[in-house]
Design a protein around this motif. Structure first.
Motif, PDB file in Angstrom:
ATOM      1  N   ASP A   8      50.390  62.866  39.737  1.00 39.87           N
ATOM      2  CA  ASP A   8      51.424  62.615  39.098  1.00 39.87           C
ATOM      3  C   ASP A   8      52.700  63.407  39.576  1.00 39.87           C
ATOM      4  OD1 ASP A   8      49.982  61.062  37.548  1.00 39.87           O
ATOM      5  OD2 ASP A   8      49.115  62.453  36.013  1.00 39.87           O
ATOM      6  N   LEU A  44      49.342  61.157  29.808  1.00 35.13           N
ATOM      7  CA  LEU A  44      47.802  60.696  29.342  1.00 35.13           C
ATOM      8  C   LEU A  44      46.989  61.831  30.004  1.00 35.13           C
ATOM      9  CD1 LEU A  44      45.924  59.248  27.683  1.00 35.13           C
ATOM     10  CD2 LEU A  44      45.978  57.460  29.534  1.00 35.13           C
ATOM     11  N   ASN A  45      47.109  61.977  31.235  1.00 38.74           N
ATOM     12  CA  ASN A  45      46.382  63.241  31.938  1.00 38.74           C
ATOM     13  C   ASN A  45      46.463  64.380  31.184  1.00 38.74           C
ATOM     14  OD1 ASN A  45      44.771  61.776  33.980  1.00 38.74           O
ATOM     15  ND2 ASN A  45      46.503  61.679  35.393  1.00 38.74           N
ATOM     16  N   ALA A  82      44.689  56.187  33.032  1.00 38.62           N
ATOM     17  CA  ALA A  82      45.772  56.753  33.585  1.00 38.62           C
ATOM     18  C   ALA A  82      45.793  56.611  35.140  1.00 38.62           C
ATOM     19  CB  ALA A  82      45.442  58.335  33.300  1.00 38.62           C
ATOM     20  N   SER A 116      51.157  57.837  32.872  1.00 41.01           N
ATOM     21  CA  SER A 116      50.045  58.291  33.471  1.00 41.01           C
ATOM     22  C   SER A 116      49.970  59.983  33.212  1.00 41.01           C
ATOM     23  CB  SER A 116      50.215  57.982  35.053  1.00 41.01           C
ATOM     24  OG  SER A 116      49.013  58.672  35.714  1.00 41.01           O
TER      25      SER A 116
END
Length: 853
Positions: free
Chosen positions: A508, A479-480, A464, A476
Motif C-alpha cells: 500500500d 482495510l489493511n 484487501a 486496500s
C-alpha cells in the motif's frame, strides 16, 4: 470430435460433419415435433444468401426455441442437430446458462477452424478469430451453432456469430423475441403424447390409456418422460399410475405451486419420488443431496466417504458402499430424475426437479442436507491450486459454490474450503471473481461470528489484496490498517496471516508513492518473516521480493537485483509444482531489476524465458504473464529491437483493455509503454494523444501528486517538444521536476530523468547555458547515484556534450564525449542506437515507464 473426410465410407445422410463438438446424444424415445422441425429447417434455409469469397456474408438470423421448463426445447435442438447433421460441415454445442463460459466454449472451436487455440492466443483472441472465421464461412460455410439454455439476450449479443451458417438458441426468456426469430415450443399435441408413451412403455399401455394419461399430465414432455420411466422401471400399470396421480393432484392444486412448477410435472415427479422411496430409499437420499448442488453437472467422484464433516447416517452408509451407490445412481437415471453423462462421469439434475425436491423438505432436513453438501464439496477440494488437475477440480466446484450457499457455513473445514477457493481464483488470475466471493464471505461470516473471527480476518486480508490487484489502492490500505490490530490480538503478531497483512501495508505504501516508507517498513517485515519462518520459506521469500521492489523504487538498482536474484534462486531451488504464479512473479522481478541496472540484453533474455513460462504454464492472459510481457516490451525497446517491442506492447495493451478496462493501473502502464514505443517509431501524433489521455487517467488512479503521475507528465512534455512546442514542454517539465523533488528528493532517478528532459527543453529554446548548467548538476547526481557507466548516466552525459558544444566549451565537450563513448561501447556496444546518437550528435531522451508492481 473431429472426423476427416477420409474416415467416412460415404457422404450420404448418415455422415458426420467435419466438426461435431459437444452435441448431446440423441434421445432414443424422441417423438413428434416433426412439423416444427421441418418449419425450423425451412426458415433457416430461406434466410441464407450466397457467401462472398473473402468477404462478409449476409448474417444468419438466429432461431430461438422458446418455452417454459420441461417442455423439450433442448431435446428438439438435439434432434435437429442429429437429423440434419449431413447438411452441415460443422456443428458446435454451447452451454449458455453461464454467460461467462460461453466465450471459452467458442474459443475451443478455434483449432477445428485451423486457428490458434485459447492456450496460444488467449480466450478473447481465439473467440474473435472463431467469430471472424464463421462470418467469412472459412473453412466451413455450412455451420450450426446451438446456444442451449440462454437467458438474457444482452449477455450473448456479442458472441452470436454472423455469416452464412445457422444459429439455434434454446431459452425460457421471452425477451429473445426482439433479437431472434422465435419458435414457440409448447406441450405435445395429443398424437405426439400418445406416440411418446407407446414408445416409452412398449408393453402395457393402450392408445386409450395413453390418451388419458397424457391428458392428466398436460402433455408436458418432461412429465411424460417421468411417467414412462416409472412405469417401465416398476411395471406399474397405467390404471394404477392414473389412480395415484389423481390422489396427489388435489393436494398439489391446493398447495398453490408457483407458475414455474407446472402442475403436471409436479404430480408426475411426486409419483416417481414416492416409488423410488419405496423401492430404493437410498437413491432418494442421493437425489435429495443432488438438489442442494447447482444445476450444472456434479462430478460423480464427489460422492465419496467424508472423514471430516457432517453427513447424514443414511448417506454415509451409501457412500461407503460403491456397489450400492452405483446402483442408486443408475436407478435415478432410469427413473429420468437425473441426467447421467457416462463419458464425463457426471450427474445433472434439472433445476425444476431440484426446486421441487427442496420445497418438499422441512427446514431441519434442508439444513442437514445443505451441511452434507458443504462437507462433500470441501472434502473434494485439493490442497494445491497450481497443477492442472487441481485447477480443473476447483473449476468444477466453483459452479456449485453459490447454489450450495457455502458462505452460510460456520464449519471450519467448509470455511477453509471457501478461502482455498479464493486462493485458486487468485492463482488463476480471476481477481474480480475472487473479490466478489470474498465480499460475500466477509458479510455473512461477520454477521454470524463477529469481526474478530479468524476466518473473517483471513477473508478480509485476501479481499484487501484483491482490491489492490484491481487498482483500488485507498480501499486496500484502509482495510489493511483496520484489520491489523485485530489480527495481532486474535492470531498473534507472528501468525502467517498477520505478517501477510503487514506485507500488504508495504504494498500500500508503494502504491501511494511513499517509497522510502515502504522500504523501511519492508525491512522490518522481512526480519519478522525470517525470525518466524526461516530464510527459505516461501512467505519469507515474498517479503524479500517486496523489499527488492522497494530498493528499485528508491534508486538502488544493484541491491534490488541482488535481492531479486536471491529470492528467485531460492524459490527455483525448491521446485514449485505446476505453473507457479510466484515463480513467474520472482522471474519478472529479476528481469525488471536487470533492466533497471542497465543490462538490456540480459533483461531481454530473462524476460523472454519468463514470458514463455507464463504463457505455457499460466496462460497468455494471466495478469502475471501480461506484466512480464509489458516489461519485456520495454527491454526490447531499450535494446533497439523496436519491431518486436511494438508487437509485444500493442498486444499487451489490447489484452489489458479487454480484461480490465481503460482505467486499471496495469492498462495505464501498458498504454504508457505503447506511447513510448510509438514515439520511438515516429508515430508522434498518436503517441501524444495516448500519453496525454494516460497522464490524465494516472491522476485519477493514483492521485494528482503521485510520482508516477509526474513521470507521465514528463513523457507528455517530451512529446510536445518533439512535435514543435518546446515552451509547453518546458513548463510541464518544470512542474513535474518541482513535484518530484518535493516527493522523492533531488537524488532520485525519476527526478533526474525529468531534469534531463528539462535540459533538452532549454536547449531547444536556445538557452544552451542554462541547459549545460542543469546538465552538469544532473550528471554529477547520476554518477553518484547509479555509477559512471549506467545507461541513464551516459545519456545525460551524451546530451551534455551537445550543450557544451553549443556553449563553445569544446575541450570539456570532447573530453566528455570520448569518456561517454568508451562507456557506451563497454556497456551497450558500438552498434547500439544510444552509441550512434552520441556519435551523430542526436539528443537522447529520458522516458518514464511506470513500474508494474
Amino acid at each position: 470430435m473431429t472426423t476427416s473426410q477420409g474416415d467416412l465410407p460415404d457422404r450420404g445422410k448418415n455422415r458426420f460433419p467435419e466438426v461435431w463438438g459437444r452435441v448431446p446424444p440423441r434421445h432414443k424415445n424422441f417423438t413428434g415435433r416433426s412439423e416444427q422441425i421441418n418449419d425450423l429447417r425451412a426458415g433457416l434455409l430461406n434466410q441464407v444468401t450466397a457467401v462472398v469469397p473473402h468477404g462478409p456474408a449476409d448474417p444468419a438470423v438466429p432461431r430461438a426455441l422458446q418455452g417454459y421448463g420441461g417442455v423439450g426445447k433442448t431435446l428438439m435442438a438435439v434432434e435437429y442437430a442429429h437429423r440434419y447433421r449431413s447438411e452441415y460441415d460443422l456443428v458446435w454445442w454451447i452451454m449458455a446458462d453461464q454467460p461467462g463460459l460461453v466465450r471459452s466454449a467458442l474459443a475451443h472451436l478455434a483449432p477445428h477452424l485451423n486457428l490458434p487455440g485459447p492456450a496460444v492466443t488467449g480466450v478473447e483472441d481465439a473467440t474473435n478469430g472463431v467469430l471472424e472465421a464463421l462470418r467469412k464461412g472459412e473453412p466451413y460455410a455450412r455451420w450450426l451453432l446451438v446456444f442451449d439454455n440462454a437467458d438474457e439476450p444482452e449477455e450473448l449479443s456479442d458472441v452470436i456469430p454472423q455469416g452464412p451458417g445457422h444459429v439455434l438458441i434454446t431459452t425460457r426468456n421471452h425477451r429473445w423475441e426482439g433479437v431472434a426469430e422465435t419458435v414457440p415450443v409448447n406441450v405435445f399435441a395429443e398424437h405426439e403424447s400418445v406416440e411418446f408413451l407407446t414408445r416409452r412403455i412398449p408393453r402395457g399401455i393402450t392408445v386409450e390409456e395413453a390418451v388419458e394419461l397424457s391428458e392428466a399430465l398436460g402433455h408436458l414432455p418432461l412429465a411424460l418422460e417421468q411417467a414412462g420411466a416409472l412405469q417401465s422401471e416398476t411395471g406399474m400399470s397405467t390404471r394404477e399410475y392414473l389412480h395415484l396421480l389423481a390422489e396427489r393432484t388435489g393436494p398439489l392444486l391446493r398447495e398453490g405451486k408457483p407458475p414455474e412448477y407446472p402442475k403436471p410435472m409436479t404430480a408426475a415427479w411426486q409419483l416417481s419420488v414416492a416409488k423410488l422411496q419405496e423401492n430404493l430409499p437410498e437413491a432418494m437420499e442421493l437425489l435429495r443431496c443432488c438438489a442442494f448442488f447447482g444445476p450444472e453437472p456434479i462430478p460423480r467422484d464427489l460422492f465419496f466417504p467424508v472423514e471430516d464433516g457432517p453427513v447424514r447416517p443414511e448417506m454415509a452408509e451409501l457412500l461407503a458402499d460403491p456397489i450400492r451407490l452405483s446402483k442408486a445412481i443408475g436407478r435415478l437415471g432410469r427413473y429420468a430424475l437425473v441426467r447421467l453423462d457416462q463419458a464425463n462421469r457426471t450427474i445433472q439434475v434439472h433445476r425444476l426437479i431440484q426446486a421441487l425436491l427442496r420445497e418438499e423438505l422441512d427446514e431441519q432436513t434442508q439444513e442437514s442436507i445443505r451441511v452434507e453438501v458443504w462437507s462433500l464439496l470441501s472434502a473434494a477440494a485439493p490442497d494445491t491450486f497450481t497443477d492442472a488437475p487441481a485447477q480443473a477440480r476447483y473449476l468444477e466446484l466453483l459452479s456449485h459454490m453459490r447454489p450450495a450457499g457455502i458462505a452460510e457455513s460456520d464449519l471450519p473445514q467448509v470455511r477453509r474450503f471457501a478461502l482455498n477457493m479464493l486462493n485458486f481464483l487468485y492463482v488463476s488470475g480471476n481477481y474480480e471473481t475472487a473479490s466478489r466471493y470474498a465480499r460475500d464471505f466477509i458479510e455473512k461470516w461477520t454477521a454470524d461470528s463477529g469481526d474478530e473471527d479468524p476466518f473473517v480476518l483471513e477473508a478480509q486480508a485476501k479481499y484487501a489484496n484483491r482490491l489492490r490487484d484491481l487498482g483500488r489502492y485507498v480501499e486496500s490500505h484502509d482495510l489493511n490498517r483496520a484489520i491489523l490490530p485485530r489480527m495481532r490480538r486474535t492470531l498473534g503478531p507472528a501468525h502467517p496471516e498477520t505478517l501477510s497483512v503487514l506485507s500488504g501495508l508495504g504494498a500500500d505504501y508503494r502504491a501511494h508513492g511513499d517509497f522510502w516508507q515502504a522500504r523501511e517498513h519492508d525491512e522490518e517485515v522481512l526480519r519478522q518473516h525470517q525470525e518466524a519462518f526461516g530464510p527459505g520459506d516461501t512467505a519469507t521469500l515474498r517479503a524479500l521480493y517486496n523489499l527488492a521492489l522497494d530498493y528499485a523504487l528508491t534508486s538502488d538498482f544493484a541491491e534490488s537485483q541482488r535481492k531479486h536474484e536471491r529470492a528467485y534462486m531460492l524459490l527455483k531451488r525448491s521446485g514449485p509444482a505446476g505453473g507457479s504464479p510466484t515463480l513467474l512473479t520472482f522471474w519478472f522481478g529479476l528481469a525488471q531489476a536487470v533492466r533497471l541496472s542497465g543490462d538490456f540484453t540480459e533483461a531481454c533474455d530473462l524476460g523472454e524465458d519468463a514470458l514463455a513460462y507464463g504463457r505455457d504454464q499460466l496462460g497468455v492472459e494471466d495478469p502475471r504473464t501480461l506484466r512480464t510481457q509489458v516489461d519485456l516490451a520495454i527491454a526490447r525497446r531499450l535494446s533497439g529491437e523496436l519491431d518486436e517491442a511494438l508487437e509485444l506492447g500493442q498486444d499487451a495493451h489490447s489484452r489489458y483493455l479487454r480484461l480490465h478496462g481503460i482505467n486499471h493501473p496495469s492498462t495505464l502502464a501498458a498504454a504508457m509503454c505503447l506511447a513510448n514505443l510509438w514515439r520511438m517509431t515516429g508515430e508522434l501524433a498518436g503517441a501524444l494523444e495516448l500519453a496525454e489521455d494516460t497522464d490524465m487517467r494516472y491522476a485519477q488512479a493514483y492521485g494528482a501528486d503521485h510520482p508516477y503521475k509526474h513521470g507521465c507528465t514528463s513523457n507528455v512534455a517530451l512529446l510536445y517538444r518533439l512535435t514543435g512546442d518546446p515552451a509547453r514542454s518546458r513548463s510541464m517539465n518544470e512542474s513535474a521536476l518541482t513535484a518530484l523533488e518535493a516527493r522523492l528528493g533531488r537524488n532520485h532517478h525519476y527526478t533526474l530523468a525529468a531534469a534531463t528532459n528539462l535540459a533538452g527543453d532549454l536547449a531547444a529554446l536556445g538557452e544552451a547555458k542554462n541547459a549545460a548548467r542543469l546538465g552538469r548538476g544532473t550528471l554529477r547526481r547520476y554518477r553518484a547515484l547509479l555509477g559512471e557507466e549506467h545507461p541513464s548516466t551516459l545519456a545525460c552525459a551524451s546530451n551534455l556534450v551537445l550543450d557544451l558544444r553549443g556553449e563553445q566549451e569544446t575541450e570539456e565537450a570532447e573530453e566528455l564525449a570520448e569518456r561517454t563513448l568508451t562507456g557506451y561501447v563497454r556497456t551497450l556496444g558500438r552498434e547500439h542506437a544510444f552509441t550512434g546518437a552520441l556519435a551523430e550528435g542526436r539528443r537522447i531522451v529520458a522516458d518514464f515507464d511506470p513500474p508494474l508492481l
